[in-house]
Design an enzyme around this catalytic site. Structure first.
Site, PDB file in Angstrom:
ATOM      1  NE  ARG A  24     -25.084  57.037  -3.268  1.00 50.12           N
ATOM      2  CZ  ARG A  24     -24.696  58.289  -3.042  1.00 50.12           C
ATOM      3  NH1 ARG A  24     -24.368  59.079  -4.054  1.00 50.12           N
ATOM      4  NH2 ARG A  24     -24.620  58.754  -1.801  1.00 50.12           N
ATOM      5  NE  ARG A 121     -16.074  69.234  -0.118  1.00 46.98           N
ATOM      6  CZ  ARG A 121     -17.020  68.686  -0.873  1.00 46.98           C
ATOM      7  NH1 ARG A 121     -16.816  68.532  -2.174  1.00 46.98           N
ATOM      8  NH2 ARG A 121     -18.152  68.307  -0.347  1.00 46.98           N
ATOM      9  CG  ASP A 312     -25.881  69.361  -3.121  1.00 47.16           C
ATOM     10  OD1 ASP A 312     -25.105  69.734  -2.223  1.00 47.16           O
ATOM     11  OD2 ASP A 312     -25.859  68.204  -3.586  1.00 47.16           O
TER      12      ASP A 312
HETATM   13  C1  S3P Z   1     -23.956  63.616  -1.911  1.00 44.88           C
HETATM   14  C2  S3P Z   1     -24.268  63.988  -0.636  1.00 44.88           C
HETATM   15  C3  S3P Z   1     -24.242  65.382  -0.153  1.00 44.88           C
HETATM   16  C4  S3P Z   1     -24.279  66.381  -1.309  1.00 44.88           C
HETATM   17  C5  S3P Z   1     -23.335  66.004  -2.409  1.00 44.88           C
HETATM   18  C6  S3P Z   1     -23.629  64.613  -2.952  1.00 44.88           C
HETATM   19  C7  S3P Z   1     -23.974  62.177  -2.262  1.00 44.88           C
HETATM   20  O1  S3P Z   1     -23.061  65.581   0.577  1.00 44.88           O
HETATM   21  O2  S3P Z   1     -23.985  67.673  -0.851  1.00 44.88           O
HETATM   22  O3  S3P Z   1     -23.421  66.942  -3.469  1.00 44.88           O
HETATM   23  O4  S3P Z   1     -23.929  61.844  -3.468  1.00 44.88           O
HETATM   24  O5  S3P Z   1     -24.019  61.358  -1.344  1.00 44.88           O
HETATM   25  P1  S3P Z   1     -22.997  65.215   2.155  1.00 44.88           P
HETATM   26  O6  S3P Z   1     -23.553  63.870   2.268  1.00 44.88           O
HETATM   27  O7  S3P Z   1     -21.562  65.235   2.563  1.00 44.88           O
HETATM   28  O8  S3P Z   1     -23.811  66.287   2.822  1.00 44.88           O
END
Ligand code: S3P
Length: 430
Positions: A24, A121, A312
Site C-alpha cells: 500500500r 485465483r 493467513d
Molecule cells: C491481504 C488481504 C488478505 C490476505 C492477503 C493480504 C491484503 O486477502 O489473505 O495475504 O493485503 O489486503 P483477502 O482480503 O483476499 O482475504
C-alpha cells in the site's frame, strides 16, 4: 530442504516490514503529489513486483537501501500506461489493489498478468464491482489476464459477498476517482490498512461498524511512512516458541492491528503464553513487542467472524491445534481455498504427512489434537510460502525433522526466513 528439530527457541528477533502495508505504501506513494519516504519496507518477491509495477507506470522509485524507498508520486491521475502487460507475479494484493487504481486512470488502457498461481485465483470479485462503477474490464473467464479500459467512474454502495480486504481496498481506491461517495459494506471486519493510509494521505474516510465510505479526492500526500514488522511473518515464530518446550522468544516491533492479530486471541483461548509489551504506534498502526513462552495447549473452535482476523495464520492454527489436548474445529474459512494454493488441502496434506491428525472440510478443518511432538516427514509446499513456513515450524517442534519440497517459495513474503531460523539455532546452542 531439510529442517531439523530445535531443543528450545530463545532470544530476541525482529521480522521484516508488513507486506500488506508495504504494498500500500508503494501504491499510494505512486498516487501522491511529490515524494514519499518509506522506511521499514518489507522487501520480498511480492513487494518487489509492486515496485516494478509502479515503475512500469512511470513512477520513479529510488531504493536508498534494502528497506528504505523514495517513491516519487505522479499525482492521482498521473500514471501512464506502459503499452505492454504489467506482471503482478504471485501477488494477489498487488493485482487487486492496482486494478482499482487503474480503473480510475480515465482514458487509458492497461493489461495485468501474473504467474500460474495468481492466474488461477478469482478476479471477478474485483472486476464485478468496478464494472458497476463504470470501468470496462475484461477477464479470461474470471481470471487473469485483466484488460482495463479506464473511464470516468460512478460512486456505488457495494455489499461484499466475501470478507476480503483486497476487494474492499480495490473499491475504496477506485472511489477516489468516482463522481460521489463510495461505500463498501463488509460481512465481517477485515484488515483496514488501506483506510488508515488513505486517511493519513488526507482523504475523507467515514468508518462505521460494518461499512466504510470514501469521498473522491483531489490529491494525496503522505511524505513519510514507517512500516511496522509483519505480524504474519512473526506468527510462525510465535507458534514455534509455543510448541517447543523451554522456549522464551522476544519479537520486537510487530504490527498489532487488531484486524490482523486473530491468532493471538485464538492462542490465548488455547492456553498460549504470549505477552505484549512496549505498546506503541508505528506508522499510524498499533504495534508492540511480544514475549512468547512455550505452553501446553487445549483445543478450540474458530468460527466465521474470527476468520478474516487470522486468515493467513490459519494453517499455523491447524498445526498448533494438532498438538493440543482435544479436538479443534475451523469453520467458515472457505476463502482459504482461494489463496496462493488451496490452503485447506495443502495444510491437510502437509500436516498428515508429518503424522498429524487433520481432516479438511468444505470450509475449514477438523483437528484431532495429540499433545506430543509431530513425527516429521516430507511435505510439498505447492509453491505456497505460508505452507513452506508451516512445514519449517512443524519441523522445529518435531521428532525427526521435515524435508520441504520447494522451500525457496518463502521468498514470496519472507526471503530471510531460513537465515532467521539459523540464527535461532545458534542462540539455542549457546
Ligand atoms: C491481504 C488481504 C488478505 C490476505 C492477503 C493480504 C491484503 O486477502 O489473505 O495475504 O493485503 O489486503 P483477502 O482480503 O483476499 O482475504
Amino acid at each position: 530442504m531439510k529442517v531439523d528439530p530445535l531443543t528450545r527457541i530463545v532470544g530476541h528477533m525482529a521480522v521484516p516490514g508488513d507486506k500488506s502495508i508495504s504494498h500500500r505504501a508503494v501504491l499510494l506513494g505512486a498516487l501522491c503529489d511529490g515524494e514519499t519516504r518509506v522506511t521499514g519496507f518489507g522487501r520480498s518477491a511480492d513487494t518487489e513486483a509492486t515496485i516494478e509495477a509502479v515503475r512500469a507506470l512511470g513512477v520513479t522509485v529510488y531504493e536508498h537501501d534494502d528497506d528504505t524507498l523514495h517513491v516519487f508520486g505522479q499525482g492521482l491521475r498521473g500514471l501512464v500506461s506502459p503499452g505492454r502487460p504489467i506482471d503482478c507475479a504471485n501477488a494477489g494484493t498487488l493485482v487487486r489493489l492496482l486494478t482499482g487504481i487503474l480503473a480510475g486512470q480515465n482514458g487509458q488502457r492497461f493489461e495485468l498478468t501474473g504467474d500460474a498461481s495468481l492466474s488461477s485465483r478469482p478476479m471477478k470479485r474485483v472486476t464485478e464491482p468496478l464494472s458497476r462503477m463504470g470501468a470496462g474490464i475484461e477477464t479470461e473467464d474470471g481470471h487473469l489476464p485483466l484488460r482495463i479500459d479506464a473511464r470516468q467512474l460512478r460512486s456505488i454502495t457495494y455489499e461484499l459477498p466475501v470478507a476480503s480486504a483486497q476487494v474492499k481496498s480495490a473499491i475504496l481506491l477506485a472511489g477516489l476517482f468516482a463522481t460521489g461517495e463510495t461505500t463498501v459494506v463488509e460481512p465481517a471486519p477485515t484488515r483496514d490498512h488501506t483506510e488508515l493510509m488513505l486517511e493519513a494521505a488526507g482523504v475523507m474516510i467515514t468508518r462505521r461498524e460494518k461499512s466504510v465510505t470514501v469521498q473522491p479526492a483531489e490529491r494525496l500526500e503522505l511524505s513519510e511512512i514507517e512500516v511496522p514488522g509483519d505480524f504474519s511473518s512473526a506468527a510462525p515464530f510465535i507458534v514455534a516458541a509455543t510448541l517447543v518446550p523451554g522456549s522464551e522468544l522476544h519479537i520486537h516491533g510487530v504490527n498489532l492491528n487488531p484486524r490482523r492479530t486473530g491468532l493471538l486471541t485464538i492462542l490465548e483461548r488455547m492456553g498460549g503464553r504470549v505477552t505484549v509489551y512496549n505498546r506503541r504506534r508505528i506508522g499510524g498502526e498499533p504495534a508492540g513487542d511480544l514475549d512468547v513462552r512455550s505452553a501446553e495447549l487445549v483445543a478450540t473452535t474458530v468460527l466465521g467472524p474470527e476468520v478474516p482476523l487470522a486468515i493467513d495464520e490459519l494453517p499455523l492454527f491447524a498445526l498448533a491445534a494438532s498438538c493440543a489436548h482435544g479436538n479443534s474445529r475451523l469453520r467458515g474459512a472457505e476463502e482459504l481455498r482461494a489463496k496462493e494454493s488451496d490452503r485447506v488441502e495443502a495444510t491437510v496434506d502437509a500436516l498428515r504427512a508429518m503424522g498429524q491428525r487433520v481432516l479438511g472440510t468444505d470450509d475449514g478443518f477438523r483437528i484431532r489434537g495429540v499433545p506430543t511432538r509431530p513425527r516429521g516427514g516430507r511435505i510439498e509446499s505447492r509453491g505456497d510460502h505460508r505452507i513452506a513456513m508451516l512445514g519449517a515450524i512443524a519441523a522445529l517442534a518435531s521428532a525427526d525433522g521435515v524435508e520441504i519440497e520447494d522451500a525457496g517459495c518463502v521468498a514470496v513474503s519472507f526471503p530471510g526466513f531460513f537465515d532467521l531460523l539459523d540464527s535461532l539455532r545458534r542462540e539455542a546452542a549457546e
